[in-house]
Motif scaffolding. Structure first.
Motif, PDB file in Angstrom:
ATOM      1  N   ILE A 287       0.834  -1.207   0.000  1.00  0.00           N
ATOM      2  CA  ILE A 287       0.000   0.000   0.000  1.00  0.00           C
ATOM      3  C   ILE A 287       0.866   1.253   0.000  1.00  0.00           C
ATOM      4  CG2 ILE A 287      -1.684   1.316   1.366  1.00  0.00           C
ATOM      5  CD1 ILE A 287      -2.788  -1.434   2.290  1.00  0.00           C
ATOM      6  N   ALA A 288       1.934   1.269   0.811  1.00  0.00           N
ATOM      7  CA  ALA A 288       2.784   2.467   0.905  1.00  0.00           C
ATOM      8  C   ALA A 288       3.551   2.729  -0.391  1.00  0.00           C
ATOM      9  CB  ALA A 288       3.763   2.308   2.071  1.00  0.00           C
ATOM     10  N   PHE A 289       4.095   1.666  -1.018  1.00  0.00           N
ATOM     11  CA  PHE A 289       4.905   1.844  -2.222  1.00  0.00           C
ATOM     12  C   PHE A 289       4.070   2.196  -3.446  1.00  0.00           C
ATOM     13  CE2 PHE A 289       9.160  -0.510  -1.412  1.00  0.00           C
ATOM     14  CZ  PHE A 289       9.193  -0.063  -0.099  1.00  0.00           C
ATOM     15  N   TYR A 290       2.853   1.671  -3.505  1.00  0.00           N
ATOM     16  CA  TYR A 290       2.063   1.781  -4.740  1.00  0.00           C
ATOM     17  C   TYR A 290       0.661   2.328  -4.491  1.00  0.00           C
ATOM     18  CZ  TYR A 290       5.834  -1.426  -5.986  1.00  0.00           C
ATOM     19  OH  TYR A 290       7.058  -2.006  -6.154  1.00  0.00           O
ATOM     20  N   ALA A 291       0.539   3.250  -3.535  1.00  0.00           N
ATOM     21  CA  ALA A 291      -0.775   3.802  -3.189  1.00  0.00           C
ATOM     22  C   ALA A 291      -1.456   4.446  -4.394  1.00  0.00           C
ATOM     23  CB  ALA A 291      -0.626   4.829  -2.063  1.00  0.00           C
ATOM     24  N   SER A 292      -0.695   5.161  -5.198  1.00  0.00           N
ATOM     25  CA  SER A 292      -1.301   5.861  -6.333  1.00  0.00           C
ATOM     26  C   SER A 292      -1.912   4.884  -7.330  1.00  0.00           C
ATOM     27  CB  SER A 292      -0.269   6.753  -7.031  1.00  0.00           C
ATOM     28  OG  SER A 292       0.805   5.981  -7.536  1.00  0.00           O
ATOM     29  N   SER A 293      -1.253   3.740  -7.555  1.00  0.00           N
ATOM     30  CA  SER A 293      -1.797   2.770  -8.508  1.00  0.00           C
ATOM     31  C   SER A 293      -3.019   2.056  -7.943  1.00  0.00           C
ATOM     32  CB  SER A 293      -0.727   1.744  -8.905  1.00  0.00           C
ATOM     33  OG  SER A 293      -0.350   0.946  -7.809  1.00  0.00           O
ATOM     34  N   ILE A 294      -3.102   1.896  -6.606  1.00  0.00           N
ATOM     35  CA  ILE A 294      -4.290   1.291  -5.990  1.00  0.00           C
ATOM     36  C   ILE A 294      -5.497   2.186  -6.235  1.00  0.00           C
ATOM     37  CG2 ILE A 294      -5.390   0.616  -3.814  1.00  0.00           C
ATOM     38  CD1 ILE A 294      -2.577  -0.036  -2.755  1.00  0.00           C
ATOM     39  N   PHE A 295      -5.338   3.484  -5.984  1.00  0.00           N
ATOM     40  CA  PHE A 295      -6.451   4.415  -6.212  1.00  0.00           C
ATOM     41  C   PHE A 295      -6.838   4.462  -7.685  1.00  0.00           C
ATOM     42  CE2 PHE A 295      -4.755   6.457  -2.225  1.00  0.00           C
ATOM     43  CZ  PHE A 295      -5.849   6.118  -1.434  1.00  0.00           C
ATOM     44  N   ALA A 296      -5.849   4.434  -8.572  1.00  0.00           N
ATOM     45  CA  ALA A 296      -6.137   4.453 -10.007  1.00  0.00           C
ATOM     46  C   ALA A 296      -6.906   3.198 -10.415  1.00  0.00           C
ATOM     47  CB  ALA A 296      -4.845   4.573 -10.808  1.00  0.00           C
ATOM     48  N   SER A 301      -9.203   9.317  -7.851  1.00  0.00           N
ATOM     49  CA  SER A 301      -8.072  10.207  -8.105  1.00  0.00           C
ATOM     50  C   SER A 301      -6.901   9.852  -7.193  1.00  0.00           C
ATOM     51  CB  SER A 301      -8.480  11.660  -7.864  1.00  0.00           C
ATOM     52  OG  SER A 301      -7.345  12.499  -7.819  1.00  0.00           O
ATOM     53  N   SER A 302      -5.752   9.546  -7.801  1.00  0.00           N
ATOM     54  CA  SER A 302      -4.592   9.145  -6.997  1.00  0.00           C
ATOM     55  C   SER A 302      -4.068  10.304  -6.156  1.00  0.00           C
ATOM     56  CB  SER A 302      -3.484   8.601  -7.903  1.00  0.00           C
ATOM     57  OG  SER A 302      -3.070   9.572  -8.838  1.00  0.00           O
ATOM     58  N   LYS A 303      -4.100  11.534  -6.681  1.00  0.00           N
ATOM     59  CA  LYS A 303      -3.587  12.674  -5.929  1.00  0.00           C
ATOM     60  C   LYS A 303      -4.459  12.969  -4.705  1.00  0.00           C
ATOM     61  CE  LYS A 303      -0.833  15.180  -9.321  1.00  0.00           C
ATOM     62  NZ  LYS A 303      -0.554  16.476  -9.946  1.00  0.00           N
ATOM     63  N   ILE A 304      -5.778  12.962  -4.912  1.00  0.00           N
ATOM     64  CA  ILE A 304      -6.692  13.217  -3.786  1.00  0.00           C
ATOM     65  C   ILE A 304      -6.563  12.104  -2.750  1.00  0.00           C
ATOM     66  CG2 ILE A 304      -9.118  13.384  -3.103  1.00  0.00           C
ATOM     67  CD1 ILE A 304      -9.664  14.722  -5.792  1.00  0.00           C
ATOM     68  N   GLY A 305      -6.466  10.866  -3.231  1.00  0.00           N
ATOM     69  CA  GLY A 305      -6.340   9.733  -2.320  1.00  0.00           C
ATOM     70  C   GLY A 305      -5.086   9.812  -1.476  1.00  0.00           C
ATOM     71  N   SER A 364     -15.359   2.999  -5.779  1.00  0.00           N
ATOM     72  CA  SER A 364     -14.072   3.684  -5.568  1.00  0.00           C
ATOM     73  C   SER A 364     -14.020   4.359  -4.196  1.00  0.00           C
ATOM     74  CB  SER A 364     -13.824   4.717  -6.667  1.00  0.00           C
ATOM     75  OG  SER A 364     -14.831   5.710  -6.665  1.00  0.00           O
ATOM     76  N   TYR A 365     -15.185   4.817  -3.727  1.00  0.00           N
ATOM     77  CA  TYR A 365     -15.237   5.449  -2.404  1.00  0.00           C
ATOM     78  C   TYR A 365     -15.035   4.409  -1.299  1.00  0.00           C
ATOM     79  CZ  TYR A 365     -16.858   9.647  -4.745  1.00  0.00           C
ATOM     80  OH  TYR A 365     -16.939  10.749  -5.563  1.00  0.00           O
ATOM     81  N   LEU A 366     -15.530   3.184  -1.539  1.00  0.00           N
ATOM     82  CA  LEU A 366     -15.313   2.108  -0.581  1.00  0.00           C
ATOM     83  C   LEU A 366     -13.822   1.764  -0.503  1.00  0.00           C
ATOM     84  CD1 LEU A 366     -16.617   0.087   1.370  1.00  0.00           C
ATOM     85  CD2 LEU A 366     -16.926  -1.473  -0.560  1.00  0.00           C
ATOM     86  N   ALA A 367     -13.144   1.779  -1.659  1.00  0.00           N
ATOM     87  CA  ALA A 367     -11.696   1.547  -1.682  1.00  0.00           C
ATOM     88  C   ALA A 367     -10.965   2.642  -0.922  1.00  0.00           C
ATOM     89  CB  ALA A 367     -11.187   1.475  -3.119  1.00  0.00           C
ATOM     90  N   LEU A 368     -11.388   3.905  -1.129  1.00  0.00           N
ATOM     91  CA  LEU A 368     -10.771   5.023  -0.412  1.00  0.00           C
ATOM     92  C   LEU A 368     -10.949   4.856   1.095  1.00  0.00           C
ATOM     93  CD1 LEU A 368      -9.453   7.860  -0.325  1.00  0.00           C
ATOM     94  CD2 LEU A 368     -11.768   8.806  -0.471  1.00  0.00           C
ATOM     95  N   ILE A 369     -12.180   4.537   1.515  1.00  0.00           N
ATOM     96  CA  ILE A 369     -12.451   4.355   2.947  1.00  0.00           C
ATOM     97  C   ILE A 369     -11.588   3.226   3.505  1.00  0.00           C
ATOM     98  CG2 ILE A 369     -14.200   3.607   4.623  1.00  0.00           C
ATOM     99  CD1 ILE A 369     -16.277   5.034   2.816  1.00  0.00           C
ATOM    100  N   GLY A 370     -11.496   2.130   2.747  1.00  0.00           N
ATOM    101  CA  GLY A 370     -10.700   0.999   3.202  1.00  0.00           C
ATOM    102  C   GLY A 370      -9.234   1.341   3.378  1.00  0.00           C
TER     103      GLY A 370
END
Length: 468
Positions: A287-296, A301-305, A364-370
């Motif tokens: 999660i820490a190394f690839y957070a932006s790709s998880i949100f994508a 939005s990877s930046k907002i996430g 996507s919001y559920l992923a963000l919350i998680g």
């Protein structure tokens, strides 16, 4: 009726008063202690900035140097290979040259690594630079929490040692934020700043009193302890306790890796190795190394996430620092592990529900919350407390070997997760996070059954009760 005070009673009361005076002085924070801790945890910031570097620069760096998924996965994960080697050597180096010199030694590799990344024009030099930073980071990951635990008063040790995790969190967060606005080369140069801060500060701070006692430098030991506790503090009781324990342990042979597997060290080893392995296989570095790709991948939005992650990480890690010596280690670990389980389950569920038309665009919001629940929960306890406990449970005679082994286990797990994560996500994002959730659930059981409470106890008391 007048009470007669006999000599024995007076001596007993005097001894008790001396102990109480020492105990009260031990909880006082001095300027030297605060500054020394700040210098030490500057290395933790280096640790965090190295972890956080690969996520915000992924798109920019991949396009600039035309890297494939496999090449970028190697770049991301080779940090942990260097860290494994650094961790394997860290205990012996720290025992041989001291905690302070070991931090300086590690920073030389970090500085060289960041400069190599900045100057890189092909993938191989990126990997070399990342490996060098990883080696330095692996050494720091052992020596910083051990040094802080050895200089801190018992009633503040948990909070002070957890600042290690807070600064890792700050390093990750600052790198995430800066990476959204500056290029990957400039971000590598920025990584040099905390390295230089620590290098300069190391010339000012004292050596660990417990290491000085271990090598028989008794005068320097008392001087360092007095500096840390304050010129007016009564250090006689703490000094005597450390001396007695060190002299008793010194009669034993210096512990090797093989010696760790003796029955008296079994519980310490199980607790230390178990916590580190569960921490890593719960998915934190994926999660820490690839957070932006998880949100994508989740359609967010990877930046907002990533900004949201920063907003959650810092206050939750700070809360963990505040609660560490109030609530204790075990309650925070249990709550933290349960929260990471819920967070991973939510992310897995969000990917499972992506094909459901009624929920189109909402998963996507559920992923963000998680991710936020996972990040906040991990920051509260599972991020820092395993390092605190690792620094507490091993006796001084095996601390170097045991600490190296535990830290290597941590980095082996980190490498496996960070290298495999992109491939696992290509295979099945939902199953990947359900697997992480299973490990997090197992962590709750492990903590409840095996992890001791170490709050408010001296290192000598903890180590004697567990292993000797």
């Amino acid at each position: 009726m007048r009470r007669e005070i006999h000599g024995a009673d007076l001596a007993s009361e005097s001894s008790l008063l001396d102990k109480e005076t020492q105990d009260s002085s031990a909880t006082t924070t001095t300027t030297t202690l605060l500054f020394t801790t700040f210098v030490a945890v500057s290395g933790s910031f280096v640790f965090g900035s190295a972890i956080g570097y690969s996520s915000p620069v992924q798109s920019d760096l991949t396009n600039d140097l035309n890297l494939s998924v496999a090449e970028y996965s190697l770049f991301g994960s080779i940090l942990t290979i260097g860290a494994m080697i650094g961790a394997a050597m860290s205990g012996r180096i720290a025992d041989l040259i001291g905690r302070r010199a070991t931090m300086g030694f590690s920073e030389m590799f970090c500085i060289l690594g960041w400069l190599t990344i900045y100057l890189a024009k092909v993938a191989v030099w990126l990997d070399v630079g990342r490996f060098l930073v990883g080696y330095g980071m692996g050494v720091l990951s052992f020596v910083v929490p051990v040094y802080i635990a050895e200089i801190s008063p018992k009633d503040l040790r948990g909070s002070f040692t957890t600042v290690h995790q807070l600064m890792i969190c700050l390093g990750v967060s600052v790198t995430y934020l800066l990476g959204s606005f500056v290029g990957w080369r400039i971000l590598a140069l920025i990584g040099l700043v905390p390295c230089l801060v620590q290098m300069i500060g190391l010339f000012i701070i004292p050596e660990s009193p417990r290491w000085l006692a271990k090598v028989g430098r008794w005068e320097a030991f008392e001087t360092a302890l007095q500096r840390l506790r304050g010129e007016s503090a009564n250090i006689s009781y703490e000094c005597s306790e450390i001396k007695d324990y060190t002299q008793r342990v010194s009669q034993l042979s210096e512990g090797s890796i093989v010696d760790l597997f003796q029955p008296q060290y079994a519980k310490s080893l199980i607790v230390g190795v178990g916590l580190m392995a569960l921490q890593q296989f719960g998915g934190v570095n994926g999660i820490a190394f690839y957070a932006s790709s998880i949100f994508a991948s989740a359609g967010f939005s990877s930046k907002i996430g990533m900004i949201a992650m920063v907003v959650v990480q810092i206050p939750m890690t700070t809360l963990g620092v505040i609660l560490m010596d109030k609530s204790g280690r075990r309650p925070l670990l249990l709550i933290s592990a349960a929260g990471t389980f819920i967070g991973c389950f939510f992310v897995g569920l969000s990917f499972s529900l992506q094909g459901v038309k009624l929920l189109d665009g909402k998963t996507s919001y559920l992923a963000l919350i998680g991710v936020l629940v996972y990040t906040g929960s991990f920051s509260l306890g599972m991020g820092g407390i395993p390092w605190v406990i690792m620094s507490e449970v091993f006796p001084i005679d095996i601390k170097g070997s045991a600490g190296s082994l535990v830290t290597v286990i941590s980095w082996v797990g980190s490498w496996i997760i960070s290298f495999a994560f992109n491939f696992l996500m290509n295979w099945s994002p939902s199953e990947t996070f359900y697997g992480f959730a299973t490990v997090c659930g197992a962590t709750v059981i492990f903590v409840a059954k095996l992890v001791p409470e170490t709050k408010g106890r001296t290192l000598e008391d903890i180590q004697s009760s567990i292993g000797m």
